[in-house]
Design an enzyme around this catalytic site. Sequence first.
Site, PDB file in Angstrom:
ATOM      1  CG  ASP A 169       5.412  -9.255  -0.605  1.00  0.00           C
ATOM      2  OD1 ASP A 169       5.961 -10.131  -0.003  1.00  0.00           O
ATOM      3  OD2 ASP A 169       5.258  -8.108  -0.267  1.00  0.00           O
ATOM      4  N   GLY A 207      -0.688  -1.818  -1.877  1.00  0.00           N
ATOM      5  CA  GLY A 207      -1.656  -1.174  -1.019  1.00  0.00           C
ATOM      6  C   GLY A 207      -1.248   0.353  -0.875  1.00  0.00           C
TER       7      GLY A 207
HETATM    8  P1  AMP Z   1       6.454  -3.761   1.401  1.00  0.00           P
HETATM    9  O1  AMP Z   1       6.880  -4.112   2.992  1.00  0.00           O
HETATM   10  O2  AMP Z   1       6.501  -2.317   1.002  1.00  0.00           O
HETATM   11  O3  AMP Z   1       6.658  -4.821   0.499  1.00  0.00           O
HETATM   12  O4  AMP Z   1       4.782  -3.793   1.599  1.00  0.00           O
HETATM   13  C1  AMP Z   1       4.095  -4.939   2.060  1.00  0.00           C
HETATM   14  C2  AMP Z   1       2.463  -4.477   1.697  1.00  0.00           C
HETATM   15  O5  AMP Z   1       2.154  -3.816   2.579  1.00  0.00           O
HETATM   16  C3  AMP Z   1       2.439  -4.204   0.073  1.00  0.00           C
HETATM   17  O6  AMP Z   1       1.402  -4.896  -0.422  1.00  0.00           O
HETATM   18  C4  AMP Z   1       2.256  -2.861   0.252  1.00  0.00           C
HETATM   19  O7  AMP Z   1       1.533  -2.578  -0.683  1.00  0.00           O
HETATM   20  C5  AMP Z   1       1.500  -2.680   1.570  1.00  0.00           C
HETATM   21  N1  AMP Z   1       2.004  -1.555   2.167  1.00  0.00           N
HETATM   22  C6  AMP Z   1       2.827  -1.088   2.743  1.00  0.00           C
HETATM   23  N2  AMP Z   1       2.859   0.325   3.379  1.00  0.00           N
HETATM   24  C7  AMP Z   1       1.543   0.576   3.498  1.00  0.00           C
HETATM   25  C8  AMP Z   1       0.705   1.684   3.469  1.00  0.00           C
HETATM   26  N3  AMP Z   1       1.442   2.782   4.234  1.00  0.00           N
HETATM   27  N4  AMP Z   1      -0.563   1.753   3.425  1.00  0.00           N
HETATM   28  C9  AMP Z   1      -1.151   0.694   2.732  1.00  0.00           C
HETATM   29  N5  AMP Z   1      -0.422  -0.581   2.380  1.00  0.00           N
HETATM   30  C10 AMP Z   1       0.856  -0.520   2.614  1.00  0.00           C
HETATM   31 MG    MG Z   2       7.055  -4.687  -1.369  1.00  0.00          MG
END
Ligand code: AMP
Ligand code: MG
Length: 489
Positions: free
Chosen positions: A249, A89
């Site tokens: 994930d 994302g």
């Molecule tokens: P994470 O908690 O970093 O593992 O993120 C979980 C999901 O949310 C992943 O698919 C990330 O790519 C997406 N994600 C996290 N932060 C953002 C953001 N600021 N904008 C878009 N997608 C995000």
């Molecule tokens: Mg992640």
Amino acid sequence: MGPISFDNSYARLPAQFYTRQSATPVSEPGLIRVNHALAASLGIAEGWLETAEGIASIAGNHTPEGAEPLAAVYAGHQFGSYNPQLGDGRALLLGEVLDRQGKRFDIQLKGSGPTPYSRGGDGRSPLGPVLREYLVSEAMHALGVPTTRALAAVSTGEPVMRDSVLPGAVLARVAASHIRIGSFQFFAARKDSEALQCLVDYCLQRHYPEQVGRENPALALLQSVIRAQASLVSRWQLLGFIHGVMNTDNMLICGETIDYGPCAFMDAFDPGKVFSSIDRGGRYAYRNQPGIAHWNLAVLAQALLPLLHSDQEQAVALAQDAVDTFPTLFEAAHLQGLADKLGLAEVGAEDKPLVDELFELMAAANSDFTLTFRRLYDHANEPEHQVGEWFELPDSLLPWLARWRKRLAADFLTAQTREQRMRQANPALIPRNHKVEEAIRAAEDEGDFSPFHGLLEQLASPFDIDASSSAYLLPPRPEEEVRRTFCGT
Ligand code: AMP
Ligand code: MG
């Protein structure tokens, strides 16, 4: 040929694995840091990452020759609940390179703008989490723990809106691959067995080539991932590392640590320690990490069921047998690691009370996890530079110490082997959370990156100490303690 010799195997997989997508340019790219040693090992042209074109490439303002940027799709269980549609994302896979040994690595940009998987997010990353990931992932590498790495970090010159307005940044991350348990879940949920099979074959080739040709490839992959994760999580436990967001994930098929969001190393030993601000129930507390890894691997097994056997009952039996090996594999890796920490050839059943009592005493005395073990290294080996200059074991450990010395005397390791193993198992330096926060605060609040650079340099040699180390190896004073970390999304 361009400055990076890309060879993009993931981009050659079928279209349902990703969406091709370019990075969103930023207004004012500025270099924060380049990891020269890593760049060199990946064959990236020397000095290029620091040129205007190199910096623009990390910031997303330029697509380097040979890159085929894409956002990968995946799903995942987040804090136990299934989310059928995740994906990169705020990240893009630029492409892959082969290192000097011919090993394949992803180069990914994190914070490079929105993608079809952003779910309303801005696709950006604030500076703080980029610096935290840079520091902790490189520290983990220096500690010998399999991990994604930091190739470079740039500032964007653009604000990122969170609870407050923060400066934005992009991290170039390197991983053996970014394929996750959640990548398999995505195709399993869509009952796309062809894609699952394709991903199994791809992962075996890329990460476990010695398993290629096994009669049951999906089982071979499952067993390989279980072994890799048992080893990985044992390393976390042995270092007091708390990942903080062990969603499916965030667990890689290649067995590297990924996602340094709310992670931290504990200071005082506390088996129930939690740092993440969003982990209210303590699901991912220190003591729960092996159990959560086991649970996540059961999720992988479930995703692979249709490939394990055409008969569902037999598929379930194969999956269950594989998943059931995790606790034993973890225990074996963990016990060997404990033996190394304690300077013993092995920790046998008769040693369990000694080991258990140490942890009980440490917990009762709030003794610093890292320095307690490093002090044991001092006691057993009498090295020239000792942490004893700054840290002493709590008095309540003294009777235990006497028993341990007796046990050491009966052990058959040579002095030299003991010294080497204990040293490698008992680092003096970890990325202390208050030092990480201090580096982030200086950079975010004052634009001063010198604490960040200084900390990184110390963390590159975690097993060595000298007079300059004290500011980095000591636990926080009460007023310096950081109780919560944020994932910075
Ligand atoms: P994470 O908690 O970093 O593992 O993120 C979980 C999901 O949310 C992943 O698919 C990330 O790519 C997406 N994600 C996290 N932060 C953002 C953001 N600021 N904008 C878009 N997608 C995000
Ligand atoms: Mg992640």
